[in-house]
Design an enzyme around this catalytic site. Structure first.
Site, PDB file in Angstrom:
ATOM      1  N   GLU A 208     -17.379  26.856  -5.435  1.00  0.00           N
ATOM      2  CA  GLU A 208     -18.658  27.052  -4.550  1.00  0.00           C
ATOM      3  C   GLU A 208     -19.313  28.504  -4.498  1.00  0.00           C
ATOM      4  O   GLU A 208     -18.696  29.466  -3.907  1.00  0.00           O
ATOM      5  CB  GLU A 208     -18.152  27.162  -3.065  1.00  0.00           C
TER       6      GLU A 208
ATOM      7  N   GLY B 108     -25.367  26.594   1.676  1.00  0.00           N
ATOM      8  CA  GLY B 108     -26.334  26.505   2.745  1.00  0.00           C
ATOM      9  C   GLY B 108     -27.637  27.153   2.462  1.00  0.00           C
ATOM     10  O   GLY B 108     -28.356  27.620   3.416  1.00  0.00           O
TER      11      GLY B 108
ATOM     12  N   SER C 201     -25.278  23.602  -1.723  1.00  0.00           N
ATOM     13  CA  SER C 201     -26.493  22.751  -1.749  1.00  0.00           C
ATOM     14  C   SER C 201     -26.417  21.477  -2.301  1.00  0.00           C
ATOM     15  O   SER C 201     -27.644  21.264  -2.834  1.00  0.00           O
ATOM     16  CB  SER C 201     -27.596  23.760  -2.011  1.00  0.00           C
TER      17      SER C 201
ATOM     18  N   ASN D 245     -17.384  18.414   4.175  1.00  0.00           N
ATOM     19  CA  ASN D 245     -17.162  19.634   4.820  1.00  0.00           C
ATOM     20  C   ASN D 245     -17.913  19.776   6.162  1.00  0.00           C
ATOM     21  O   ASN D 245     -18.985  20.396   5.930  1.00  0.00           O
ATOM     22  CB  ASN D 245     -16.949  21.013   4.295  1.00  0.00           C
TER      23      ASN D 245
ATOM     24  N   HIS E 277     -11.974  28.683   2.127  1.00  0.00           N
ATOM     25  CA  HIS E 277     -13.604  28.682   1.947  1.00  0.00           C
ATOM     26  C   HIS E 277     -14.166  29.964   2.089  1.00  0.00           C
ATOM     27  O   HIS E 277     -13.711  30.821   2.675  1.00  0.00           O
ATOM     28  CB  HIS E 277     -13.980  27.790   3.211  1.00  0.00           C
TER      29      HIS E 277
HETATM   30  P1  13P Z   1     -23.803  23.355   1.740  1.00  0.00           P
HETATM   31  O1  13P Z   1     -23.764  21.962   1.082  1.00  0.00           O
HETATM   32  O2  13P Z   1     -24.490  23.156   3.270  1.00  0.00           O
HETATM   33  O3  13P Z   1     -24.742  24.230   1.088  1.00  0.00           O
HETATM   34  O4  13P Z   1     -22.289  23.810   2.008  1.00  0.00           O
HETATM   35  C1  13P Z   1     -21.400  23.779   0.834  1.00  0.00           C
HETATM   36  C2  13P Z   1     -20.024  24.123   1.460  1.00  0.00           C
HETATM   37  O5  13P Z   1     -19.780  25.375   1.815  1.00  0.00           O
HETATM   38  C3  13P Z   1     -19.163  23.109   1.519  1.00  0.00           C
HETATM   39  O6  13P Z   1     -17.759  23.731   1.609  1.00  0.00           O
END
Ligand code: 13P
Length: 253
Positions: free
Chosen positions: A168, A174, A214, A9, A96
């Site tokens: 998630e 992030g 992450s 993504n 999301h």
């Molecule tokens: P990160 O891998 O940057 O934590 O993001 C995860 C995400 O939101 C994928 O949709």
């Protein structure tokens, strides 16, 4: 045996030229994609058409990051399922946590999008996950239950097996702080149990449940080797060919 599915993504990253560079970097290494691993790239809308041309005939699939539930009309700034299909998308991320939290997407809107994606022939990647506050309050399962029930309202058993669920946890996105394989597996097992209750155990056994939050080359192997974790939805680490390909390769080992 469920196949492993790794999706990148890109979020709001990479202009047209940068997208070409990233995709070409991935194509150079696409011969290393292990058998039985599905790879999906979800660039921003502005890069989908060029991505389609570059990926044509290759092993990597294309997905949108969002869509509207209407077919067409006066919805300024929105993109339809048909438009995504017209540039080669076969997948679309729906619900999301950034869409839910920043853009106020409701379970009702997410449900409409899921149904439209499925009827249009796209495979939705339906995102669910709790915030840190919800986890600390001990209501993770209730939150996931409400999000899943909301997203899958009036979705038939036949259709739901084409959907992918992405767990998630919001606190892991992030932040550099991934869920441990045990934490993720607990929620994945819960999601599978709920799908079994809504539909049947056979469908629950078939459905792909990805983990996102992450995921990096350093933690991908242990997460992806965990029973019940069928793939990853990758944010930050999908923006460089090498780190994304390392995660893809971890799915094959
Ligand atoms: P990160 O891998 O940057 O934590 O993001 C995860 C995400 O939101 C994928 O949709």
């Amino acid at each position: 045996m469920r196949p492993k599915v790794i999706a990148g993504n890109w979020k709001m990253n990479k202009d047209a030229d940068e997208s070409v560079e990233l995709i070409n970097g991935l194509i150079t290494r696409s011969g290393e994609i292990p058998n039985g691993v599905t790879v999906i790239l979800c660039p921003p809308f502005t890069s989908l058409a060029i991505a389609q041309r570059l990926l044509d005939g290759g092993p990597m699939a294309l997905g949108g990051q969002n869509m509207h539930y209407e077919d067409e009309g006066a919805f300024t700034g929105e993109i339809s399922a048909g438009m995504l299909k017209s540039v080669g998308c076969t997948f679309v991320i729906i619900g999301h946590s950034e869409r839910r939290q920043i853009f106020g997407e409701t379970n009702d809107a997410i449900n409409k999008k899921v149904k439209k994606a499925l009827s249009a022939g796209l495979r939705p990647i339906i995102c669910v996950g709790e915030t840190l506050e919800e986890r600390e309050r001990g209501v993770t399962e209730q939150v996931i239950n409400v999000q899943l029930k909301g997203a899958l309202q009036d979705v038939s058993e036949n259709e739901v097996s084409r959907a992918i669920i992405a767990y998630e946890p919001v606190w892991a996105i992030g932040t550099g702080k991934n869920a441990t394989p045990e934490q993720a597996a607990d929620v994945h097992n819960y999601i599978r149990k709920i799908i079994g209750q809504f539909y049947s155990w056979a469908t629950a056994e078939r459905i792909i449940i990805q983990y996102g939050g992450s995921v990096k080359p350093e933690n991908a192997r242990s997460l992806l080797a965990t029973d019940g974790i069928d793939g990853a939805l990758v944010g930050g680490a999908c923006l460089k060919p090498d780190s994304f390909m390392e995660i893809v390769m971890a799915a094959g080992s």
